[in-house]
Design a protein around this motif. Structure first.
Motif, PDB file in Angstrom:
ATOM      1  N   GLU A 230      15.591   2.962 -30.504  1.00 13.16           N
ATOM      2  CA  GLU A 230      14.291   2.196 -30.854  1.00 13.16           C
ATOM      3  C   GLU A 230      13.482   1.692 -29.314  1.00 13.16           C
ATOM      4  O   GLU A 230      13.209   0.874 -29.609  1.00 13.16           O
ATOM      5  CB  GLU A 230      14.569   1.200 -31.863  1.00 13.16           C
ATOM      6  N   LYS A 231      13.555   2.405 -28.415  1.00 15.96           N
ATOM      7  CA  LYS A 231      12.804   2.261 -27.646  1.00 15.96           C
ATOM      8  C   LYS A 231      11.404   2.522 -27.278  1.00 15.96           C
ATOM      9  O   LYS A 231      10.647   1.933 -26.139  1.00 15.96           O
ATOM     10  CB  LYS A 231      13.449   2.895 -25.884  1.00 15.96           C
ATOM     11  N   PHE A 232      10.930   3.373 -28.159  1.00 22.38           N
ATOM     12  CA  PHE A 232       9.590   3.639 -28.010  1.00 22.38           C
ATOM     13  C   PHE A 232       8.739   3.387 -29.485  1.00 22.38           C
ATOM     14  O   PHE A 232       9.452   3.713 -30.403  1.00 22.38           O
ATOM     15  CB  PHE A 232       9.351   5.004 -27.777  1.00 22.38           C
ATOM     16  N   LEU A 233       7.634   3.247 -29.211  1.00 22.73           N
ATOM     17  CA  LEU A 233       6.617   3.442 -30.500  1.00 22.73           C
ATOM     18  C   LEU A 233       5.887   4.518 -30.409  1.00 22.73           C
ATOM     19  O   LEU A 233       5.227   4.856 -29.227  1.00 22.73           O
ATOM     20  CB  LEU A 233       5.483   2.303 -30.514  1.00 22.73           C
ATOM     21  N   THR A 234       6.185   5.662 -31.474  1.00 25.98           N
ATOM     22  CA  THR A 234       5.845   7.158 -31.057  1.00 25.98           C
ATOM     23  C   THR A 234       4.793   7.304 -32.043  1.00 25.98           C
ATOM     24  O   THR A 234       4.974   6.988 -33.424  1.00 25.98           O
ATOM     25  CB  THR A 234       7.113   7.877 -31.308  1.00 25.98           C
ATOM     26  N   PHE A 235       3.845   8.044 -31.932  1.00 24.27           N
ATOM     27  CA  PHE A 235       2.766   8.628 -32.638  1.00 24.27           C
ATOM     28  C   PHE A 235       2.609   9.949 -32.614  1.00 24.27           C
ATOM     29  O   PHE A 235       2.797  10.650 -31.452  1.00 24.27           O
ATOM     30  CB  PHE A 235       1.607   8.221 -32.456  1.00 24.27           C
ATOM     31  N   LYS A 236       2.722  11.010 -33.815  1.00 21.89           N
ATOM     32  CA  LYS A 236       2.562  12.232 -33.736  1.00 21.89           C
ATOM     33  C   LYS A 236       1.116  12.245 -33.872  1.00 21.89           C
ATOM     34  O   LYS A 236       0.326  11.684 -34.781  1.00 21.89           O
ATOM     35  CB  LYS A 236       3.277  13.300 -34.831  1.00 21.89           C
TER      36      LYS A 236
ATOM     37  N   LYS B  59       2.485  10.523 -28.505  1.00 21.64           N
ATOM     38  CA  LYS B  59       2.140   9.403 -27.744  1.00 21.64           C
ATOM     39  C   LYS B  59       3.411   8.707 -27.768  1.00 21.64           C
ATOM     40  O   LYS B  59       3.759   8.061 -28.999  1.00 21.64           O
ATOM     41  CB  LYS B  59       1.051   8.724 -28.108  1.00 21.64           C
ATOM     42  N   LYS B  60       4.110   8.009 -26.657  1.00 26.31           N
ATOM     43  CA  LYS B  60       5.298   7.120 -26.621  1.00 26.31           C
ATOM     44  C   LYS B  60       4.717   5.922 -25.797  1.00 26.31           C
ATOM     45  O   LYS B  60       4.458   6.112 -24.809  1.00 26.31           O
ATOM     46  CB  LYS B  60       6.341   7.818 -26.212  1.00 26.31           C
ATOM     47  N   PHE B  61       4.803   4.909 -26.376  1.00 25.96           N
ATOM     48  CA  PHE B  61       4.819   3.304 -25.842  1.00 25.96           C
ATOM     49  C   PHE B  61       5.990   2.778 -25.576  1.00 25.96           C
ATOM     50  O   PHE B  61       6.590   2.364 -27.039  1.00 25.96           O
ATOM     51  CB  PHE B  61       3.463   2.670 -26.611  1.00 25.96           C
ATOM     52  N   PRO B  62       6.435   2.295 -24.606  1.00 28.55           N
ATOM     53  CA  PRO B  62       7.599   1.682 -24.388  1.00 28.55           C
ATOM     54  C   PRO B  62       7.655   0.289 -25.094  1.00 28.55           C
ATOM     55  O   PRO B  62       6.873  -0.365 -25.230  1.00 28.55           O
ATOM     56  CB  PRO B  62       7.792   1.496 -22.972  1.00 28.55           C
ATOM     57  N   LEU B  63       8.720  -0.003 -25.887  1.00 33.17           N
ATOM     58  CA  LEU B  63       9.096  -1.391 -26.550  1.00 33.17           C
ATOM     59  C   LEU B  63      10.110  -2.245 -25.844  1.00 33.17           C
ATOM     60  O   LEU B  63      11.045  -1.771 -25.025  1.00 33.17           O
ATOM     61  CB  LEU B  63       9.498  -1.007 -27.999  1.00 33.17           C
ATOM     62  N   ASP B  64       9.737  -3.544 -25.716  1.00 26.66           N
ATOM     63  CA  ASP B  64      10.601  -4.416 -25.375  1.00 26.66           C
ATOM     64  C   ASP B  64      11.836  -4.611 -26.146  1.00 26.66           C
ATOM     65  O   ASP B  64      12.054  -4.268 -27.520  1.00 26.66           O
ATOM     66  CB  ASP B  64      10.105  -5.669 -24.852  1.00 26.66           C
ATOM     67  N   SER B  65      12.800  -5.306 -25.733  1.00 28.69           N
ATOM     68  CA  SER B  65      14.408  -5.485 -26.552  1.00 28.69           C
ATOM     69  C   SER B  65      13.890  -6.330 -27.711  1.00 28.69           C
ATOM     70  O   SER B  65      14.771  -6.319 -28.586  1.00 28.69           O
ATOM     71  CB  SER B  65      15.261  -6.220 -25.596  1.00 28.69           C
ATOM     72  N   LEU B  66      12.945  -6.924 -27.950  1.00 23.89           N
ATOM     73  CA  LEU B  66      12.562  -7.819 -28.929  1.00 23.89           C
ATOM     74  C   LEU B  66      11.756  -7.089 -29.905  1.00 23.89           C
ATOM     75  O   LEU B  66      11.350  -7.736 -31.222  1.00 23.89           O
ATOM     76  CB  LEU B  66      12.057  -9.166 -28.829  1.00 23.89           C
ATOM     77  N   SER B  67      11.077  -5.851 -29.737  1.00 29.49           N
ATOM     78  CA  SER B  67      10.129  -5.212 -30.679  1.00 29.49           C
ATOM     79  C   SER B  67      10.800  -3.967 -31.288  1.00 29.49           C
ATOM     80  O   SER B  67      11.865  -3.249 -30.654  1.00 29.49           O
ATOM     81  CB  SER B  67       9.026  -4.892 -30.082  1.00 29.49           C
TER      82      SER B  67
ATOM     83  N   GLY C 185       1.593   3.821 -20.921  1.00 26.79           N
ATOM     84  CA  GLY C 185       2.841   3.515 -19.973  1.00 26.79           C
ATOM     85  C   GLY C 185       3.212   1.859 -20.562  1.00 26.79           C
ATOM     86  O   GLY C 185       2.873   1.602 -21.484  1.00 26.79           O
ATOM     87  N   THR C 186       3.772   1.073 -19.652  1.00 30.06           N
ATOM     88  CA  THR C 186       4.143   0.052 -20.038  1.00 30.06           C
ATOM     89  C   THR C 186       3.082  -0.910 -20.317  1.00 30.06           C
ATOM     90  O   THR C 186       1.907  -0.721 -20.127  1.00 30.06           O
ATOM     91  CB  THR C 186       5.027  -0.656 -19.013  1.00 30.06           C
ATOM     92  N   ALA C 187       3.205  -1.806 -21.206  1.00 29.72           N
ATOM     93  CA  ALA C 187       2.072  -2.643 -21.806  1.00 29.72           C
ATOM     94  C   ALA C 187       1.511  -3.350 -20.667  1.00 29.72           C
ATOM     95  O   ALA C 187       1.845  -3.929 -19.525  1.00 29.72           O
ATOM     96  CB  ALA C 187       2.641  -3.692 -22.642  1.00 29.72           C
ATOM     97  N   VAL C 188       0.102  -3.382 -20.577  1.00 30.35           N
ATOM     98  CA  VAL C 188      -0.802  -3.788 -19.526  1.00 30.35           C
ATOM     99  C   VAL C 188      -1.095  -5.262 -19.519  1.00 30.35           C
ATOM    100  O   VAL C 188      -1.400  -5.990 -18.832  1.00 30.35           O
ATOM    101  CB  VAL C 188      -2.130  -3.163 -19.221  1.00 30.35           C
ATOM    102  N   ASN C 189      -0.831  -5.826 -20.821  1.00 33.79           N
ATOM    103  CA  ASN C 189      -1.073  -7.350 -20.935  1.00 33.79           C
ATOM    104  C   ASN C 189      -0.278  -7.617 -22.337  1.00 33.79           C
ATOM    105  O   ASN C 189       0.109  -6.906 -23.278  1.00 33.79           O
ATOM    106  CB  ASN C 189      -2.682  -7.342 -21.421  1.00 33.79           C
TER     107      ASN C 189
END
Length: 404
Positions: A391-397, A52-60, A98-102
């Motif tokens: 470091e663009k994604f928060l990734t989980f195996k 699972k890959k969750f997109p991160l913003d430039s400050l995360s 996908g991109t953060a919903v909130n």
């Protein structure tokens, strides 16, 4: 600290005082033997599947300090992540990833380290700067504050002998039980013997009255008697609610056993929850103290690297099993000891804590077992690819349970 446990700013002066105290304490060592070492039979294993890959913003960045998995009223599952840099909680749809919903701004809180979303109008955030739990509404306005040190003077460090300090992680979540928040803490360094007999490390925060009650003590046979555990990693407390939601189970880094405690009392039960491969774990050798300021950093580093150390424990309600993390010891004769080279294993137990097997999933360079949780898909463990510089994604195996 080399072991990646963030120490709170208000802890440092206390650390110096305590190190002076424990350097003169009982020099007796305790050894936790693994009585079932090499005798357990595996019937299950974990296999890596989807990511699972969750997109991160430039400050995360990867390895965020805290994550919560929660469901809304319709049953939809969300992943909420604390971004310490931007002081926001980002909320993602777990299924679509996908991109953060909130995005929940928490800039009004000085040092946020953990949170608990009950709903969008009731969000609790732990402020480590003032040792308090803060309630926010749906406009990120502060509704209330609850002191976790009974409003004592922060500068009078004697409170640290009576109230826990908090090093929260995703595998150590804020739980909810019968109108109370369950928030585990710890004693940061070696427990003086008089403190060990009375210190309670879990806070129960009443949601309606804001009153705080403290429950559950360290196992005295491990952490009492002046035994030296002079690093926060060794005194960490990991916890998980049991399926009946009336009891809580604790995993201590240096114990092959698990402790089951009533959430509303002090009754305890000890059960075996160890690894087939983990060796004996011993407390610090007082002879390694070189100065009055405490144990040498080199010895602490070596001890952490060459000890088998347990981590978080998670209950999988979809498969009725428990997962317990283990950071495996490096060989003592290794020419170069690096904490990141420690292998990460996951011990699997059934609902009655019967050993089912264990799987080595990788090392601490690539896996961050402090960020792990269970979903319908399986056991999610944060993964950081060694060559990931963007470091663009928060990734989980995601690991699934298979028969051997």
């Amino acid at each position: 600290m080399f072991l990646r446990i963030p120490l709170m700013p208000h802890s440092f002066a206390y650390v110096m005082i305590l190190c002076l105290f424990v350097s003169c304490s009982n020099s007796t060592r305790v050894e936790m033997k693994n009585e079932k070492h090499g005798s357990l039979k595996a019937v299950k294993t974990l296999t890596a599947g989807n990511e699972k890959k969750f997109p991160l913003d430039s400050l995360s960045a990867p390895r965020p300090p805290y994550i919560q998995i929660y469901n809304d009223d319709s049953g939809k599952e969300y992943l909420a992540m604390l971004s310490g840099y931007s002081k926001n909680i980002f909320v993602y749809n777990y299924d679509s990833a996908g991109t953060a919903v909130n995005q929940i701004p928490i800039g009004a809180i000085q040092m946020p380290l953990a949170f608990h979303i009950r709903n969008m109008d009731s969000i609790y955030v732990y402020n480590d700067k003032m040792m308090e739990m803060i309630l926010l509404n749906n406009k990120s306005e502060i509704v209330s504050k609850v002191s976790l040190i009974n409003n004592e003077n922060m500068k009078d460090l004697s409170w640290a002998n009576r109230y826990p300090q908090y090093v929260p992680h995703t595998v150590n979540p804020i739980l909810e039980h019968e109108g109370k928040l369950v928030f585990p803490g710890q004693f940061i360094w070696t427990l003086p013997d008089t403190v060990a007999q009375n210190f309670k490390f879990t806070s129960l925060i009443d949601i309606n009255s804001n009153k705080v009650n403290y429950v559950h003590k360290y196992p005295y046979e491990i952490y009492g008697h002046g035994y030296i555990w002079d690093e926060p990693l060794f005194t960490a407390v990991y916890h998980e609610a049991m399926p009946d939601n009336k009891r809580i189970i604790y995993s201590f880094p240096v114990s092959h056993d698990l402790i089951i405690s009533d959430l509303d009392g002090e009754q305890q039960q000890r059960v075996y929850g160890g690894s087939n491969e983990a060796a004996s774990i011993s407390s610090f050798d007082a002879g390694k103290f070189k100065t009055k300021s405490g144990v040498s950093k080199e010895y602490i580093y070596q001890k952490g690297c060459t000890s088998d150390l347990y981590g978080g424990i998670l209950y999988d309600k979809y498969r009725d099993v428990y997962y317990r993390f283990l950071r495996k010891a490096l060989p003592e004769k290794s020419t170069r000891l690096r904490w990141e080279n420690k292998k990460v294993a996951v011990v699997v137990m059934d609902k009655d804590f019967k050993y089912l097997g264990e799987t080595e999933i990788g090392d601490l360079n690539e896996f961050y077992p402090e960020n792990a949780f269970v979903t319908r898909e399986g056991l999610n463990v944060e993964y950081v690819a060694p060559n990931d510089v963007d470091e663009k994604f928060l990734t989980f195996k995601i690991f699934t349970l298979k028969d051997i």
